[in-house]
Design a protein around this motif. Structure first.
Motif, mmCIF file in Angstrom:
data_model
loop_
_atom_site.group_PDB
_atom_site.id
_atom_site.type_symbol
_atom_site.label_atom_id
_atom_site.label_comp_id
_atom_site.label_asym_id
_atom_site.label_seq_id
_atom_site.Cartn_x
_atom_site.Cartn_y
_atom_site.Cartn_z
ATOM 1 N N GLU A 12 0.854 -1.199 0.000
ATOM 2 C CA GLU A 12 0.000 0.000 0.000
ATOM 3 C C GLU A 12 0.879 1.234 0.000
ATOM 4 O O GLU A 12 1.891 1.272 0.695
ATOM 5 C CB GLU A 12 -0.831 0.055 1.289
ATOM 6 C CG GLU A 12 -1.959 -0.935 1.338
ATOM 7 C CD GLU A 12 -2.629 -0.920 2.719
ATOM 8 O OE1 GLU A 12 -2.408 0.034 3.507
ATOM 9 O OE2 GLU A 12 -3.348 -1.882 2.993
ATOM 10 N N LEU A 13 0.458 2.261 -0.748
ATOM 11 C CA LEU A 13 1.152 3.554 -0.695
ATOM 12 C C LEU A 13 0.212 4.565 -0.051
ATOM 13 O O LEU A 13 -0.913 4.769 -0.531
ATOM 14 C CB LEU A 13 1.545 4.030 -2.100
ATOM 15 C CG LEU A 13 2.273 5.379 -2.145
ATOM 16 C CD1 LEU A 13 3.644 5.288 -1.470
ATOM 17 C CD2 LEU A 13 2.438 5.875 -3.577
ATOM 18 N N HIS A 14 0.647 5.184 1.042
ATOM 19 C CA HIS A 14 -0.162 6.203 1.728
ATOM 20 C C HIS A 14 0.437 7.568 1.432
ATOM 21 O O HIS A 14 1.624 7.787 1.671
ATOM 22 C CB HIS A 14 -0.176 5.958 3.242
ATOM 23 C CG HIS A 14 -0.922 4.722 3.613
ATOM 24 N ND1 HIS A 14 -2.070 4.736 4.373
ATOM 25 C CD2 HIS A 14 -0.705 3.426 3.301
ATOM 26 C CE1 HIS A 14 -2.525 3.501 4.514
ATOM 27 N NE2 HIS A 14 -1.704 2.684 3.883
ATOM 28 N N LEU A 15 -0.379 8.469 0.913
ATOM 29 C CA LEU A 15 0.087 9.809 0.577
ATOM 30 C C LEU A 15 -0.405 10.772 1.641
ATOM 31 O O LEU A 15 -1.619 10.953 1.819
ATOM 32 C CB LEU A 15 -0.435 10.204 -0.812
ATOM 33 C CG LEU A 15 -0.004 9.256 -1.942
ATOM 34 C CD1 LEU A 15 -0.547 9.733 -3.286
ATOM 35 C CD2 LEU A 15 1.523 9.121 -2.016
ATOM 36 N N LEU A 16 0.536 11.379 2.357
ATOM 37 C CA LEU A 16 0.191 12.255 3.482
ATOM 38 C C LEU A 16 0.652 13.680 3.195
ATOM 39 O O LEU A 16 1.691 13.895 2.590
ATOM 40 C CB LEU A 16 0.853 11.749 4.766
ATOM 41 C CG LEU A 16 0.637 10.266 5.118
ATOM 42 C CD1 LEU A 16 1.401 9.908 6.389
ATOM 43 C CD2 LEU A 16 -0.844 9.956 5.290
#
Ligand code: A2P
Length: 345
Positions: A32-36
Motif C-alpha cells: 500500500e502507498l499512503h500519501l500524506l
C-alpha cells in the motif's frame, strides 16, 4: 518477496511528486502507498501506478502498519511526527535537515557510505541536495588519490525551495518580460526579513545566515560532506548561490588530492566507471554537463576536469544533477532499496 506499506509525508510537494513517480520504477515491492500532507490537501487524488490514491492528513495514527516512511514536508513536520512513525515500527527516511548532524542518525548516499545504514535507529537522514551530487563524484576520487581540500561554488535551482518558489519564478519572469515590477515573497529564504526576485538574478544566499557570515546551506554542505565521507578533518568551504533555473543544481568544485603526480586523465578514468556517475568531458566536441541534459535523470554528471594552473595537486570539476531526483527523491528511494538488500527492513 516481502511487500511493504509505504508512506510519503509531503506527497503534494516538489519532492513528494518525484517520490511518487520514482517509486513506480523502484525495486521496492509496494503493498500500500499512503500519501500524506497537510489538512489542506486531504481528499485530493494523486496517481500512482495508474491508480488514484487519496491524500490523507498527516496524523500520528496515519503511520499504523507502515514499514517505510519518506518525510519531505519540512524539518518541523519531521520533528513532530518522526517518533509516531518510528513507534509504529516504520523506518523513517527523512529528506529534511532535522537529524542530519545527529551523531546517532546515519546520513547516507548509498554509493558512498551504505555501511552506515547498519547503525540506524529507525531514522535515516537523506543529505542536502547539493551535498549528495558532490560526494557521489568526490568519493571515487578520494578512494583513489586521497582528498585534502574542497572549495565549492553552487548554482542552485529554484525547485530546491519548493513548489511555491517555482511558481514565483514563473510569475516574476512573466512580469519582467511584460515590463512590470516582479513581486518577491519567498526567496532567498522564507524566514528572512528581505525578499529579492530570482528571475533574471543570481542570489548569493540560500537559507538564513549564521553569525560567521556563512549561510546554513553552506554549513550543511561543509558538515555533511565530512560526515558522509568519514573525513572529519577535510578542509572545505562552500558558497551557495540560487539561480533562475527550475530544476538541476550545478557546482564548480576545486579539490586538492593527497597523492603526488595525479593527472586529469586519471581522475576521468576513475569517474568513468563510478556508480551513479556519468562522465561528460570533451572540450573538442563541447561536451560537458548541463542542467538541460541532466534534468529528470537519476545520475550525476561530471566534466570540465582540469588541473589547476598553479597547484599540481589541485583540480577543477563541474558537477550537475537533478536536485529533486538524485538530490532528494531518488537518493531516499535508493536508501530504502539498500536497506531491503541488506535485510535491515
Ligand atoms: P500541502 O500541499 O498540503 O501544504 P514544498 O516543499 O514543495 O513546498 O512542499 C511541502 C510539502 O509539505 C507539501 O506536501 C505540503 O503539503 C507538506 N506540508 C506542509 N505543511 C504540512 C503540515 N502541517 N503537515 C503535513 N504536511 C505538510
Amino acid at each position: 518477496m516481502k511487500k511493504y506499506n509505504v508512506a510519503i509525508v509531503g506527497a503534494t510537494g516538489a519532492v513528494g511528486e518525484k517520490l511518487i513517480q520514482l517509486l513506480e520504477d523502484s525495486s521496492i515491492a509496494i503493498n500500500e502507498l499512503h500519501l500524506l500532507a497537510s489538512a489542506r490537501s486531504a481528499g485530493r487524488k494523486l496517481i500512482f501506478n495508474s491508480q488514484e490514491v487519496t491524500v490523507e492528513e498527516t496524523t500520528e495514527s496515519a503511520f499504523k502498519g507502515i514499514d517505510i516512511a519518506f518525510f519531505s514536508a519540512g524539518g518541523s513536520i519531521t520533528q513532530k511526527f518522526h517518533q509516531a512513525a518510528r513507534d509504529s515500527g516504520a523506518i523513517v527516511i527523512d529528506n529534511t535537515s532535522a537529524f542530519r548532524m545527529d551523531p546517532n542518525t546515519p546520513l547516507v548516499v548509498p554509493e558512498v557510505n551504505p555501511e552506515a545504514l547498519r547503525d540506524h535507529t529507525y531514522l535515516i537522514a537523506n543529505p542536502n541536495c547539493s551535498t549528495i551530487q558532490m560526494v557521489a563524484a568526490l568519493k571515487p576520487i578520494e578512494a583513489a588519490f586521497g582528498l585534502d581540500r574542497v572549495i565549492v561554488s553552487t548554482y542552485q535551482a529554484v525547485s530546491g525551495a519548493g513548489l511555491h518558489a517555482l511558481e514565483e519564478l514563473e510569475e516574476q519572469t512573466k512580469a519582467v518580460l511584460a515590463g512590470e515590477e516582479p513581486k518577491a515573497n519567498i526567496l532567498p529564504s522564507g524566514g528572512d526579513k528581505k525578499h529579492y526576485p530570482i528571475a533574471f538574478n543570481a542570489i548569493p544566499q540560500i537559507d538564513l545566515f549564521s553569525e560567521d557570515g556563512y549561510t546554513f546551506e553552506e554549513w550543511k554542505m561543509m558538515n555533511e560532506t565530512k560526515k558522509i565521507m568519514g573525513l572529519p578533518n577535510l578542509k572545505i568551504a562552500a558558497t551557495c548561490v540560487r539561480i533562475p533555473v527550475m530544476s538541476g543544481h550545478s557546482e564548480s568544485v576545486y579539490i586538492e588530492v593527497e597523492k603526488d603526480g595525479v593527472t586529469a586523465d586519471e581522475i576521468r578514468e576513475v569517474l568513468k566507471d563510478a556508480p551513479g556517475i556519468v562522465l561528460q568531458d570533451d572540450p573538442s566536441t563541447q561536451t560537458y554537463p548541463m542542467v538541460i541534459t541532466a534534468v529528470d535523470k537519476k545520475d550525476t554528471y561530471v566534466g570540465r576536469i582540469r588541473r589547476d594552473v598553479d597547484n599540481p595537486k589541485g583540480f577543477h570539476l563541474w558537477i550537475v544533477s537533478d536536485n529533486l531526483i538524485k538530490g532528494a527523491a531518488w537518493n531516499s528511494i535508493q536508501i530504502a532499496e539498500k536497506m531491503i538488500e541488506m535485510a535491515l527492513v
